[in-house]
Design a protein around this motif. Structure first.
Motif, PDB file in Angstrom:
ATOM      1  N   LYS A 136      -8.190   4.386  -1.054  1.00  0.00           N
ATOM      2  CA  LYS A 136      -7.534   5.508  -0.392  1.00  0.00           C
ATOM      3  C   LYS A 136      -8.302   5.852   0.879  1.00  0.00           C
ATOM      4  CE  LYS A 136      -4.204   8.619  -0.740  1.00  0.00           C
ATOM      5  NZ  LYS A 136      -2.794   8.260  -0.849  1.00  0.00           N
TER       6      LYS A 136
ATOM      7  N   CYS B 229       0.836  -1.198   0.000  1.00  0.00           N
ATOM      8  CA  CYS B 229       0.000   0.000   0.000  1.00  0.00           C
ATOM      9  C   CYS B 229       0.871   1.248   0.000  1.00  0.00           C
ATOM     10  CB  CYS B 229      -0.889   0.018   1.242  1.00  0.00           C
ATOM     11  SG  CYS B 229      -2.107  -1.315   1.302  1.00  0.00           S
TER      12      CYS B 229
ATOM     13  N   GLU C 265      -3.275   4.207   1.968  1.00  0.00           N
ATOM     14  CA  GLU C 265      -4.088   3.229   1.244  1.00  0.00           C
ATOM     15  C   GLU C 265      -4.262   2.013   2.139  1.00  0.00           C
ATOM     16  OE1 GLU C 265      -3.313   3.626  -3.558  1.00  0.00           O
ATOM     17  OE2 GLU C 265      -2.087   2.242  -2.398  1.00  0.00           O
TER      18      GLU C 265
END
Length: 294
Positions: free
Chosen positions: A268, A247, A251
């Motif tokens: 997100k 990520c 995220e």
């Protein structure tokens, strides 16, 4: 899409890799272990109950005799246990560290660190372990996967009561600890190039954490929950995806439909403002430094 089809499309062999996982004997942890074992990973089970952990180890080896499964006893409320676990994991040259263990509505008390035990289990101990394991993980170009929670959005941090020791609502206490864990790690890994981070969450599933209601109420709701929410096996796919997909800043990986249902999807996060994230990171490092120098 079936689980087997999803695995075939979204994972690959990790034979020879050593994966350490906290909370491996819980409903979610067991399923994660099965998936990773089927992909050839050697497993290190980190749990506080040695008997349950050994039984789980035996089941895994019976099903996957070609892998290596070791155990480390660790009570995340106890810093002596945590420090010893870090030493053993460093010696084992772990490649992937998964923090899956969690505590929600449990009897509250102060740990020897002075922190509330829910905060200790869900943030202080895993953050300390990750910070201490960074040199080994960096050398191995490893990965950290943490299990976050949608509960992180139930609260905003309080600098005067960082562990929410004066708060009684379990959802807020747990959510606060997860908020610290998730956003402190985003900051820690922001400029990290050798170790990858994946923040994941399983949505809502029937595990030990959701079994905190009074027995009569739980007996009534558990069967509808099985229908409404994903099974631990399907929910575990979100954590498995984190093993193969890192990520970026803020995220996370979780169920695609309202964060509670469906196959894993990366999204997100906009649930914590930049100023608060900086404050979380600052407090996290202060906590870590205090334990490091203790």
């Amino acid at each position: 899409m079936s689980i087997d089809k999803w695995l075939a499309d979204n994972s690959s062999s990790i034979k020879g890799k050593t994966v350490a996982i906290t909370g491996s004997t819980g409903g979610l942890g067991r399923e994660i272990c099965k998936f990773l074992a089927s992909l050839g990973a050697n497993l290190c089970l980190l749990d506080r109950n040695e008997k349950t952990s050994e039984e789980h180890r035996s089941v895994l080896l019976a099903a996957y005799p070609d892998i290596i499964v070791t155990r480390i006893r660790v009570n995340l409320e106890n810093m002596d246990d945590v420090r010893q676990a870090v030493k053993e994991l460093s010696d084992a040259k772990v490649d992937i560290f998964i923090h899956n263990a969690g505590a929600y509505s449990i009897p509250r008390h102060k740990c020897s660190t002075g922190f509330d035990n829910v905060y200790q289990i869900n943030f202080v101990s895993p953050y300390y372990m990750i910070r201490e394991l960074m040199p080994v993980l960096s050398k191995n170009h490893g990965r950290v996967i943490v299990v976050g929670s949608i509960a992180h959005n139930y609260s905003v941090i309080d600098k005067d009561d960082i562990d929410f020791s004066t708060t009684s609502a379990a959802s807020k206490v747990y959510g606060n600890a997860k908020r610290y864990l998730m956003f402190s790690l985003y900051e820690l890994f922001k400029d990290e190039s050798c170790v990858k981070l994946s923040v994941t969450h399983p949505g809502i599933t029937l595990t030990n954490i959701t079994a905190h209601y009074p027995k009569l109420i739980y007996a009534i709701i558990k069967h509808p929950m099985k229908i409404i929410f994903m099974s631990p096996r399907r929910a575990a796919l979100c954590i498995v995806k984190g093993v193969f997909d890192d990520c970026s800043y803020c995220e996370w990986i979780g169920p695609r439909v309202f964060n509670v249902w469906g196959l894993p999807e990366k999204k997100k996060l906009r649930t914590c403002k930049a100023k608060e994230i900086k404050e979380i990171a600052k407090i996290a490092e202060t906590v870590y430094s205090g334990l490091k120098n203790d």
